[in-house]
Design a protein around this motif. Structure first.
Motif, PDB file in Angstrom:
ATOM      1  N   ASN A  80       0.804  -1.219   0.000  1.00 19.77           N
ATOM      2  CA  ASN A  80       0.000   0.000   0.000  1.00 19.77           C
ATOM      3  C   ASN A  80       0.838   1.271   0.000  1.00 19.77           C
ATOM      4  OD1 ASN A  80      -2.961  -0.813   0.245  1.00 19.77           O
ATOM      5  ND2 ASN A  80      -1.886  -2.159   1.684  1.00 19.77           N
ATOM      6  N   ALA A  81       2.159   1.132  -0.184  1.00 18.32           N
ATOM      7  CA  ALA A  81       3.001   2.326  -0.174  1.00 18.32           C
ATOM      8  C   ALA A  81       3.376   2.714  -1.597  1.00 18.32           C
ATOM      9  CB  ALA A  81       4.251   2.057   0.656  1.00 18.32           C
ATOM     10  N   TRP A  82       3.890   3.895  -1.759  1.00 13.55           N
ATOM     11  CA  TRP A  82       4.436   4.427  -3.040  1.00 13.55           C
ATOM     12  C   TRP A  82       3.456   4.253  -4.192  1.00 13.55           C
ATOM     13  CZ3 TRP A  82       7.447  -0.065  -1.274  1.00 13.55           C
ATOM     14  CH2 TRP A  82       8.255   0.238  -0.182  1.00 13.55           C
ATOM     15  N   GLY A  83       2.199   4.443  -3.927  1.00  8.56           N
ATOM     16  CA  GLY A  83       1.226   4.328  -5.010  1.00  8.56           C
ATOM     17  C   GLY A  83       0.708   2.917  -5.244  1.00  8.56           C
ATOM     18  N   ASN A  84       1.308   1.920  -4.547  1.00  8.27           N
ATOM     19  CA  ASN A  84       0.740   0.574  -4.656  1.00  8.27           C
ATOM     20  C   ASN A  84      -0.625   0.542  -3.991  1.00  8.27           C
ATOM     21  OD1 ASN A  84       3.091  -0.125  -5.781  1.00  8.27           O
ATOM     22  ND2 ASN A  84       3.869  -1.321  -4.044  1.00  8.27           N
ATOM     23  N   SER A  85      -1.487  -0.309  -4.453  1.00  7.87           N
ATOM     24  CA  SER A  85      -2.770  -0.436  -3.797  1.00  7.87           C
ATOM     25  C   SER A  85      -3.240  -1.873  -3.950  1.00  7.87           C
ATOM     26  CB  SER A  85      -3.761   0.545  -4.432  1.00  7.87           C
ATOM     27  OG  SER A  85      -5.043   0.301  -3.939  1.00  7.87           O
ATOM     28  N   ALA A  86      -3.037  -2.677  -2.895  1.00 10.09           N
ATOM     29  CA  ALA A  86      -3.445  -4.078  -2.960  1.00 10.09           C
ATOM     30  C   ALA A  86      -4.011  -4.478  -1.615  1.00 10.09           C
ATOM     31  CB  ALA A  86      -2.254  -4.951  -3.326  1.00 10.09           C
ATOM     32  N   SER A  87      -4.535  -5.703  -1.553  1.00 13.42           N
ATOM     33  CA  SER A  87      -5.268  -6.111  -0.355  1.00 13.42           C
ATOM     34  C   SER A  87      -4.323  -6.286   0.840  1.00 13.42           C
ATOM     35  CB  SER A  87      -5.994  -7.424  -0.623  1.00 13.42           C
ATOM     36  OG  SER A  87      -5.026  -8.405  -0.923  1.00 13.42           O
ATOM     37  N   GLU A  88      -4.947  -6.276   2.001  1.00 10.91           N
ATOM     38  CA  GLU A  88      -4.204  -6.446   3.249  1.00 10.91           C
ATOM     39  C   GLU A  88      -3.739  -7.888   3.381  1.00 10.91           C
ATOM     40  OE1 GLU A  88      -6.610  -5.408   6.547  1.00 10.91           O
ATOM     41  OE2 GLU A  88      -5.075  -5.972   8.004  1.00 10.91           O
ATOM     42  N   VAL A  89      -2.600  -8.116   4.032  1.00  8.64           N
ATOM     43  CA  VAL A  89      -2.105  -9.472   4.300  1.00  8.64           C
ATOM     44  C   VAL A  89      -2.340  -9.762   5.775  1.00  8.64           C
ATOM     45  CG1 VAL A  89      -0.103 -10.978   4.214  1.00  8.64           C
ATOM     46  CG2 VAL A  89      -0.370  -9.154   2.538  1.00  8.64           C
ATOM     47  N   PHE A  90      -2.879 -10.970   6.054  1.00  3.28           N
ATOM     48  CA  PHE A  90      -3.223 -11.255   7.447  1.00  3.28           C
ATOM     49  C   PHE A  90      -2.247 -12.247   8.053  1.00  3.28           C
ATOM     50  CE2 PHE A  90      -7.142  -9.801   5.527  1.00  3.28           C
ATOM     51  CZ  PHE A  90      -7.518  -8.823   6.424  1.00  3.28           C
ATOM     52  N   GLU A  91      -2.088 -12.107   9.357  1.00  2.05           N
ATOM     53  CA  GLU A  91      -1.140 -12.937  10.105  1.00  2.05           C
ATOM     54  C   GLU A  91      -1.478 -14.421   9.943  1.00  2.05           C
ATOM     55  OE1 GLU A  91      -1.046 -11.806  14.156  1.00  2.05           O
ATOM     56  OE2 GLU A  91       0.425 -13.347  14.706  1.00  2.05           O
ATOM     57  N   SER A  92      -2.802 -14.766   9.958  1.00  5.30           N
ATOM     58  CA  SER A  92      -3.198 -16.179   9.900  1.00  5.30           C
ATOM     59  C   SER A  92      -2.792 -16.799   8.565  1.00  5.30           C
ATOM     60  CB  SER A  92      -4.705 -16.289  10.105  1.00  5.30           C
ATOM     61  OG  SER A  92      -5.352 -15.473   9.153  1.00  5.30           O
ATOM     62  N   ASP A  93      -2.938 -16.015   7.469  1.00  4.58           N
ATOM     63  CA  ASP A  93      -2.537 -16.535   6.154  1.00  4.58           C
ATOM     64  C   ASP A  93      -1.039 -16.807   6.127  1.00  4.58           C
ATOM     65  OD1 ASP A  93      -5.138 -16.123   5.573  1.00  4.58           O
ATOM     66  OD2 ASP A  93      -4.816 -14.223   4.506  1.00  4.58           O
ATOM     67  N   VAL A  94      -0.259 -15.882   6.692  1.00  6.04           N
ATOM     68  CA  VAL A  94       1.198 -16.066   6.739  1.00  6.04           C
ATOM     69  C   VAL A  94       1.523 -17.340   7.498  1.00  6.04           C
ATOM     70  CG1 VAL A  94       3.375 -15.059   7.477  1.00  6.04           C
ATOM     71  CG2 VAL A  94       1.551 -13.588   6.608  1.00  6.04           C
ATOM     72  N   ALA A  95       0.818 -17.555   8.617  1.00  2.92           N
ATOM     73  CA  ALA A  95       1.080 -18.743   9.433  1.00  2.92           C
ATOM     74  C   ALA A  95       0.797 -20.006   8.625  1.00  2.92           C
ATOM     75  CB  ALA A  95       0.228 -18.697  10.685  1.00  2.92           C
ATOM     76  N   ASP A  96      -0.316 -20.000   7.848  1.00  4.46           N
ATOM     77  CA  ASP A  96      -0.634 -21.167   7.019  1.00  4.46           C
ATOM     78  C   ASP A  96       0.490 -21.465   6.032  1.00  4.46           C
ATOM     79  OD1 ASP A  96      -2.974 -21.474   8.307  1.00  4.46           O
ATOM     80  OD2 ASP A  96      -4.215 -20.451   6.768  1.00  4.46           O
ATOM     81  N   ILE A  97       0.948 -20.404   5.342  1.00  3.71           N
ATOM     82  CA  ILE A  97       2.003 -20.600   4.348  1.00  3.71           C
ATOM     83  C   ILE A  97       3.259 -21.122   5.011  1.00  3.71           C
ATOM     84  CG2 ILE A  97       3.431 -19.426   2.641  1.00  3.71           C
ATOM     85  CD1 ILE A  97       1.076 -17.455   2.309  1.00  3.71           C
ATOM     86  N   ARG A  98       3.558 -20.611   6.210  1.00  6.11           N
ATOM     87  CA  ARG A  98       4.757 -21.059   6.906  1.00  6.11           C
ATOM     88  C   ARG A  98       4.664 -22.552   7.210  1.00  6.11           C
ATOM     89  NH1 ARG A  98       8.804 -18.344   9.975  1.00  6.11           N
ATOM     90  NH2 ARG A  98       7.674 -16.404  10.256  1.00  6.11           N
TER      91      ARG A  98
END
Lengths: 216, 470
Positions: A172-190
């Protein structure tokens, strides 16, 4: 009573006279009117009580904290703001040395994050790269990167919450605009990638996540 | 030749009183010198600036301590010894120990002031002398106060009267305040804000519970003793006494208004300050209703003129103090030089004036020699002028200071400091006048106490000098 002479009063007499004065019973009206006196004293005590009631703060050590009621939207906005702030701090300390504080990277060395399709694609992509690192050639915004092994990215040792915060910030910085990333999703991928010790191969990820995009 | 009871008492106390009064006079001069240095530094920062011993912080503190403990302590001892012995109709007890403890007290203060000037200051208000000195001072004070109380206990009449209550209470309250403050600051140091509150409370209570009741007691004694009239509305005196005892230690904390302390502390202070109207009104009624029945005596009798100046000053500026304790006013005056007004009013305008009166009343009776009226009168008028100049400068200057300091748009150095600098100049002149008048006072009393100081150099006049001393 001693006579009012200029040579004054002897000490013995003084003790005697004043002791007698002290023993003497005084009717309360002697000397002045009692009603105005009570009125004045009453007013004073009243003023004092008002002053005490107004300024002692119920004898607490600290002044009371102001309680602010937030609506759901305000709470959500506050949460996102805090998440982005935290992400910015993590970015500055862990990422900005290569990708630069302005997110533009260094030409031919480190790919840019600002306006990058890698960043704004499926949040899994950025999460996986932060978790395990990246090597091999990739194409970002039409330019080739990763041609030399020195520019390979290593895994960033931060926890799930921090990965979620920093990815959300980058997306969401420098003009980017994309969805939020959630902690639970990161945990799943890990957990899903727990067995992997190697960095991701650039071409593999590119074909998996960005095949639809017209990068060729 | 047969002596009256009073003459026997005076004779028993003569050397003790002479010792204390003589040393009080020297401390008064030392304090006047230090006060001038401190005042001069405010108008000219380079005055004495090359001497490390005479930086402003040290000189100012040394002056306050020399004044309160040196002049205040010694004169309290001298005058209370005499008044208590006279009212008890008993000879003074423990003369040798009194003088010995008096020497220890003075040596202790000398060392303490040197410690302050040397930089070994203790960071608590009116406890600034190095902490090693305090046991010495405390023990010598206890011995002196004990013998005054022993003299009082051997009184001929059982009943006690107002001057005795006030003077004995002030003798007892000082060690009580000291033990509370010393315990909370040094033995079991309180933590955080409480230490600052305690330190400030001691510094202010010292003035309100040591100097003030003593001076009130002296006024309660001298006014009837000189006018020959009993105190008017005497039945109010006991009410005034207990009001001071109960309210004064609470009221002093109003000085913390706006400070980083729990809000109830200054709030209680303000309320108790308002309630202090009662004891102030009582004392003022007692003194002035009695004395102004004979305005001629007040005008013509110098000791009484001093005392009435002191009581009038006490009344007026205590009421001003009540007004300044209100939060709305305190907001303006809190951090201005008005604090100097309060301190200097207490010690110069009230306490010292009454003690001067008491000394002028007492010395001729104790030594049998009179002080020239002209010298006393000169002392009175210069003191009155100096005190008025000093207090008005601090009052008006303090208000200016406080009001200007409330306006953040003003440049500090060029507007605020520049507009109060003239008042500092006035205080500097006032301290010169006060120093001169105090020098006259000390010369007056030393000439009576030691009429022929160089007699040992001059053997031929030995006989006449001996007669004069005896």
């Amino acid at each position: 009573m001693a006579p009012a002479k200029f040579d004054g009063m002897k000490d013995d007499d003084m003790v005697e006279i004043h002791s007698n004065l002290g023993r003497e019973k005084h009717p309360p009206t002697k000397g002045f009117l009692v009603a105005p006196l009570i009125f004045v004293f009453g007013c004073l005590i009243f003023v004092c009580s008002i002053q005490l009631a107004h300024s002692t703060n119920s004898f607490q050590v600290h002044p009371p904290q102001e309680i602010v009621e937030l609506t759901e939207e305000e709470k959500e906005a506050l949460r996102l703001e805090r998440k982005l702030d935290s992400g910015k701090k993590i970015f500055t300390s862990k990422c900005a040395s290569c990708h630069q504080p302005n997110g533009l990277g260094i030409a031919t060395q480190y790919p840019p994050l600002a306006g990058s399709e890698w960043v704004s694609a499926n949040p899994e992509l950025i999460t996986k790269i932060i978790l395990k690192g990246l090597k091999g050639e990739i194409t970002v915004k039409g330019e080739k990167y990763g041609t030399s092994p020195a520019a390979n990215m290593v895994a960033v040792p931060i926890n799930d919450r921090e990965i979620a915060n920093v990815s959300t910030y980058v997306r969401n910085a420098w003009g980017n605009s994309a969805s939020e990333v959630f902690e639970s999703d990161v945990a799943d991928i890990r957990t899903n990638t727990a067995g992997q010790n190697e960095q991701w191969i650039g071409e593999a990820l590119q074909s998996e996540y960005l095949s639809g995009a017209s990068t060729e | 030749m047969k002596f009256t009871a009073e003459q026997i008492i005076d004779k028993s106390a003569k050397w003790v009183i002479s010792f204390f009064i003589a040393s009080a006079g020297l401390w008064l001069l030392a304090a006047a010198l230090l006060a001038y240095c401190a005042a001069a530094k405010l108008t000219d920062p380079f005055f004495l600036s090359t001497f490390e011993f005479f930086t402003y912080g040290k000189v100012k503190i040394a002056q306050a301590n020399a004044f309160v403990y040196g002049w205040g302590g010694n004169s309290i001892f001298a005058v209370s010894i005499w008044i208590i012995a006279r009212l008890a109709q008993a000879e003074l007890r423990g003369r040798f120990l009194l003088i010995a403890s008096g020497i220890i007290w003075n040596v202790g203060i000398t060392l303490g002031l040197l410690g302050i000037l040397d930089g070994h200051m203790n960071a608590h208000e009116m406890l600034e002398m190095p902490r090693e000195i305090w046991p010495l001072l405390f023990i010598s004070y206890s011995v002196i106060a004990s013998f005054i109380i022993v003299t009082h206990r051997s009184r001929s009449k059982h009943e006690t009267i107002a001057p005795q209550w006030f003077i004995l209470a002030s003798l007892l309250w000082f060690p009580a305040l000291f033990i509370i403050a010393w315990n909370g600051l040094e033995i079991n140091p309180a933590r955080g804000t409480l230490q600052a509150v305690l330190s400030m409370w001691f510094g202010q209570s010292l003035i309100w519970l040591w100097l003030t009741p003593f001076a009130l007691g002296v006024a309660y004694y001298l006014i009837p003793a000189i006018t020959g009239r009993p105190i008017d509305k005497y039945y109010l005196a006991i009410f005034g006494f207990w009001c001071i005892a109960l309210l004064a230690p609470w009221s002093v904390v109003h000085h913390l208004e706006g400070g980083p302390v729990p809000m109830w502390i200054p709030a209680i202070g303000t309320v108790m300050s308002i309630a202090m109207i009662f004891p102030i009104a009582v004392a003022s009624t007692n003194f002035h209703a009695t004395a102004f029945k004979d305005i001629d005596i007040v005008w013509n009798n110098l000791p009484l003129r001093f005392v009435i100046f002191g009581t009038l000053s006490y009344t007026i500026s205590s009421y001003i103090g009540v007004v300044f304790s209100l939060p709305a006013v305190a907001k303006l005056t809190q951090f201005s030089i008005i604090n100097e007004f309060h301190f200097n009013q207490r010690v110069y305008g009230f306490f010292s004036m009454i003690v001067f009166g008491a000394v002028y009343h007492m010395l001729p009776r104790v030594t049998g020699k009179d002080i020239p009226v002209g010298a006393k009168s000169f002392h009175f008028w210069t003191s009155a002028l100096g005190v008025l100049m000093l207090l008005l400068a601090y009052l008006i200057g303090g208000l200016t200071h406080g009001v200007l300091a409330q306006q953040p748009s003003l440049d500090w150095a060029s507007s605020v400091i520049a507009s109060i600098r003239p008042y500092f100049l006035i205080t500097q002149i006032a301290f010169v006048i006060l120093g001169l008048s105090q020098l006259v006072f000390v010369i007056n009393i030393w000439k009576v106490l030691f009429p022929n100081p160089f007699q040992f150099l001059n053997n031929s006049s030995n006989d006449s000098a001996k007669n004069a001393v005896a």
